[in-house]
Scaffold this active site. Sequence first.
Site, PDB file in Angstrom:
ATOM      1  N   LYS A 200       0.859  -1.185   0.000  1.00 54.64           N
ATOM      2  CA  LYS A 200       0.000   0.000   0.000  1.00 54.64           C
ATOM      3  C   LYS A 200       0.896   1.237   0.000  1.00 54.64           C
ATOM      4  CE  LYS A 200      -3.526   2.492   2.570  1.00 54.64           C
ATOM      5  NZ  LYS A 200      -4.576   2.382   3.590  1.00 54.64           N
ATOM      6  N   LYS A 255      -2.187  -1.432  -3.931  1.00 48.02           N
ATOM      7  CA  LYS A 255      -3.059  -0.256  -3.830  1.00 48.02           C
ATOM      8  C   LYS A 255      -2.223   1.012  -3.909  1.00 48.02           C
ATOM      9  CE  LYS A 255      -6.001   1.927  -0.399  1.00 48.02           C
ATOM     10  NZ  LYS A 255      -6.474   1.847   0.956  1.00 48.02           N
TER      11      LYS A 255
END
Length: 334
Positions: A200, A255
């Site tokens: 992330k 992400k």
Amino acid sequence: MSAGTYPHTRLRRWRASAARRALVREAHLAPQDLLWPVFIQPEEGRSPVATLPGVERLGPQALLEAAAEAVELGIPGLVLFPVIPAADKSEDAAEALNDDGLVPRSIRALKAAQPELLVVTDVALDPYTSHGQDGLLDDAGYVRNDATVNMLARQALVHARAGADIVAPSDMMDGRVGQIRSVLERDRLHNVLILSYAAKYASGFYGPFRDAVGSAANLAGADKYSYQMDPANGAEALREVEQDLAEGADAVMVKPGLPYLDIVQRVKAQFGVPTFVYQVSGEYGMLKAAAAAGMLDERAAVLEALTSMKRAGADAILSYYAPQVARWLREGAA
Ligand code: PBG
């Protein structure tokens, strides 16, 4: 003239009709590839998110309506993101451990109404902290790793006991997957899946999400660079994934999505595990804004973006467009 060169080889032959193209298409997008992230609020009704046109925060009844819609559209699951009232936020994020909080209540209601629909929960403290960070702070304002991990494991247990199918830590603390796995095993919750947000990034594409859950105001300009990944790094993402898998993750997430498809491809190629990708709020917002300005054909651009994620190697995609995409796919490809 050797085989493989023009004119014996004409790559346009396969493109000459819809049937030919369909026959050799490599990547396919289907409703069952999608997970639908939804914002949930304690009050009944729906409230729009100004920076996410078409997305609403859902009250308890509206959440059940969304669940029925997902089932009807063939979307396998919802991902819950709570909007916690300011009065319930605190320095220590205590509300995150409330067995009767918004998230556990919502999980129980969803599993009662739609037992087959997967319920995915976000394991992170940012909706619950008065400072908007994903963890507990020390006196210097640094996010404390191990104390936060202890909270996250307890939070995941609250979600799993309420019936969550998948707990998804999105905080980027070191060691949280292992601790979550330990508490779940100790509680005999052997079949609860852990979807780790392994790679992330500290991204500029999360802005609308932070508006939706109200953490932007709490953050007051602070950033998350000390725990989310540097967008310039690729090899580090593989180390994150390797570590989370070793600690017991069942799936890993990359992400944001579109700017990081190289990471999706490397993760899938190297580890061969269920690899998820999150088309985040800023990606949705860009497409919406461009379409509203008449710059893009929304349907074509959205289907292309999501199909590209499948081509890169994603098994599943989290997208605010999920219900719309499922409807477009049902109507037939362009
Ligand atoms: C925080 C969290 C964020 C998102 C999901 N979980 C934002 C952040 O890290 O500040 C972003 C999702 C999106 O932008 O759609 N735990």
